[in-house]
Write an enzyme that holds these catalytic residues in place. Structure first.
Site, PDB file in Angstrom:
ATOM      1  CB  SER A  39      -5.491   7.245  -2.798  1.00  0.00           C
ATOM      2  OG  SER A  39      -5.068   7.489  -1.467  1.00  0.00           O
ATOM      3  CE  LYS A  80      -3.606   4.008  -0.055  1.00  0.00           C
ATOM      4  NZ  LYS A  80      -3.770   4.999  -1.182  1.00  0.00           N
TER       5      LYS A  80
END
Length: 183
Positions: A39, A80
């Site tokens: 990701s 993230k």
């Protein structure tokens, strides 16, 4: 015999002190994390090992575009990038980030976007569409992975409480040939 006991006691004190110092450093100052998944490509690769700065983050608080590690659930931590801060609106239109209605550049994605065969990297959305809120709540942030097409992030899990953020991840220390600071 007495000398041996004294020497053993000194060794035990030294080992105990080393364990206490290691605990304090790991619990309050720094930790490590292994990147799990794709990701954050191309910024971070799967299985990159990183240092998480806990103390620096707790002092400075969240900043836009920092890469952070947070508790996504009781058993799982995510890594993230912070996109939106408390009180802000977030929107994507035609692969462009808008914060509070103003375009914001994402230089860390420039090369990745230029290499795409089938743009856009980030589909259109508004904060309200994905979270049901017009603004990011106080004490929370909006996070996204750099690999927007596959990232499970605030578009799916909602905004993240700052209290759940362990710290900022800037240093990749393993594999050694790829040691680097990330932005």
């Amino acid at each position: 015999m007495k000398k041996e006991r004294k020497e053993l006691f000194e060794w035990l004190k030294a080992i105990g002190l080393a364990i206490a110092i290691a605990f304090i450093i790991r619990h309050f100052l720094f930790s490590t994390v292994v990147v799990d998944g794709e990701s954050m490509l191309p910024t971070l690769n799967p299985f990159d090992r990183m240092v998480v700065n806990k103390a620096g983050f707790s002092i400075s608080g969240p900043k836009r575009f920092e890469i952070v590690v947070f508790h996504a659930s009781k058993d799982e931590d995510y890594i993230k990038r912070i996109i939106g801060l408390p009180g802000e609106t977030v929107e994507y239109k035609y692969d462009q980030l808008y914060i509070n209605g103003k375009p914001v550049s994402e230089p860390y994605l420039k090369k990745y976007k230029s290499e795409l065969i089938d743009p856009p990297l980030t589909e259109n959305f508004t904060l309200e569409e994905v979270t049901g809120r017009k603004r990011i709540p106080k004490g929370q942030v909006f996070v996204m992975g750099d690999n927007r097409r596959i990232s499970k992030d605030s578009r799916h899990i909602g905004t993240v409480p700052v209290s759940e953020i362990m710290g900022e991840a800037k240093l990749v220390y393993w594999p050694l040939p790829e040691m680097r600071m990330v932005k």
